[in-house]
Design a protein around this motif. Structure first.
Motif, short mmCIF file in Angstrom:
data_model
loop_
_atom_site.label_atom_id
_atom_site.label_comp_id
_atom_site.label_asym_id
_atom_site.label_seq_id
_atom_site.Cartn_x
_atom_site.Cartn_y
_atom_site.Cartn_z
N VAL A 1 -1.57 7.47 -9.21
CA VAL A 1 -2.05 8.80 -8.85
C VAL A 1 -1.78 9.78 -9.99
O VAL A 1 -2.63 10.61 -10.35
N ARG B 1 -2.42 1.00 -2.29
CA ARG B 1 -1.71 1.93 -3.17
C ARG B 1 -0.27 1.44 -3.34
O ARG B 1 0.53 1.53 -2.42
N ASN C 1 -5.01 12.39 -4.24
CA ASN C 1 -4.77 11.65 -3.00
C ASN C 1 -5.89 11.89 -1.99
O ASN C 1 -6.28 10.98 -1.25
#
Length: 324
Positions: free
Chosen positions: A20, A54, A35
């Motif tokens: 991320v 993730r 996100n």
């Protein structure tokens, strides 16, 4: 959404170390925004039975069957914008319109696009069967991606592609097609990838005579096709007050179309009908009636056909109504 498209492009490329934080840095966005984008990515991937994994501090990856991943990659590539080439000299076949060629050349390279086109044309010359324009584009596109993935070692697994019935190929065309493809690309296809190629070929529309249709590659039982065709035509007959199920030309064309439509729908092979919007506008009532019958196909395919498939069915029935 540019960020969503970029994230998908990176993940499809196989980069597993993207976090991320890295996406946030590259896209000049906060982690919160990234996100949120990943939630949209995950929702879109869900349409292809894929999930987004993730891994904390280890990166983000797409998980799911290779077959479904390829379908998602095709859909994503079709939504992109590609450089326009000034000359069409590089095209090996004019059935690849300029937009399709630009897309394939950008995604898979001009060399591979040309090799796949050569393989398809060699197959046509040896069998005497010619692909219709939109099917040539579909087959070339899915084959280019298949070749690219096989070269990268990302192949369909043996237990992943389950065919509903044995491949009916009395003329040995699948084997011939594989031989042409391997010869043109220099790639050796394992059994599971050969099975996938047979699915692509079975979902392809050819310009065929009635006798030629009897020798086509089949992945759906003939009895199932006859039953579905009768159910569809009976419904349309009730709506129109015409006995369309007695139109032998329509019955033959509908059965031939339904087989390929079911194969394409079951394995998410998407064709593009260039006249979709025109058909919806000029044959709105017939299109709506055909769309309402998609539940019949869903029982056989496990999912609804696309509007492009419904549009082709609409043309078949529209032609029969004109004859009537």
């Amino acid at each position: 959404n540019y960020r969503v498209s970029y994230i998908l492009q990176v993940l499809f490329a196989g980069w597993e170390n993207y976090t991320v934080t890295l996406f946030a840095d590259e896209l000049y966005a906060s982690k919160y925004v990234i996100n949120s984008d990943l939630d949209l990515v995950e929702e879109w991937l869900g349409n292809y039975e894929l999930t987004l994994l993730r891994k904390l501090k280890n990166g983000i990856v797409i998980e799911g069957k290779e077959q479904n991943l390829r379908c998602a990659m095709i859909a994503h590539s079709r939504a992109g914008q590609y450089p326009v080439r000034e000359s069409g000299q590089d095209r090996k076949d004019w059935r690849l319109d300029s937009a399709a060629y630009d897309r394939l050349a950008a995604c898979y390279g001009e060399l591979l696009t040309g090799q796949v086109s050569d393989a398809i044309k060699a197959f046509e010359e040896l069998t005497g069967a010619s692909l219709v324009d939109y099917s040539f584009v579909m087959l070339a596109e899915y084959l280019c991606l298949q070749c690219k993935r096989v070269r990268e070692g990302k192949m369909i697994q043996e237990n992943e592609l389950i065919l509903p019935c044995p491949v009916h190929d009395s003329m040995g065309r699948v084997e011939l097609f594989i031989r042409m493809l391997e010869g043109a690309t220099g790639i050796t296809f394992p059994p599971a990838e050969q099975a996938y190629a047979s699915v692509l070929l079975a979902g392809t529309e050819f310009q065929r005579s009635g006798e030629e249709q009897k020798r086509e590659i089949r992945l759906v039982s003939h009895d199932s096709i006859v039953e579905i065709s009768h159910e569809i035509l009976s419904y349309i007959s009730e709506v129109t007050g015409l006995r369309l199920e007695e139109d032998q030309e329509l019955v033959a064309c509908m059965e031939a179309f339904l087989h390929r439509c079911i194969v394409r729908t079951r394995y998410r092979l998407e064709i593009c009908n260039p006249f979709l919007e025109e058909i919806k506008k000029n044959y709105g009532a017939i299109f709506t009636a055909c769309f309402s019958l998609c539940g019949i196909l869903k029982k056989e395919c496990g999912r609804l056909p696309t509007e492009h498939e419904v549009a082709f069915m609409t043309l078949l029935i529209g032609g029969a109504l004109v004859r009537a």
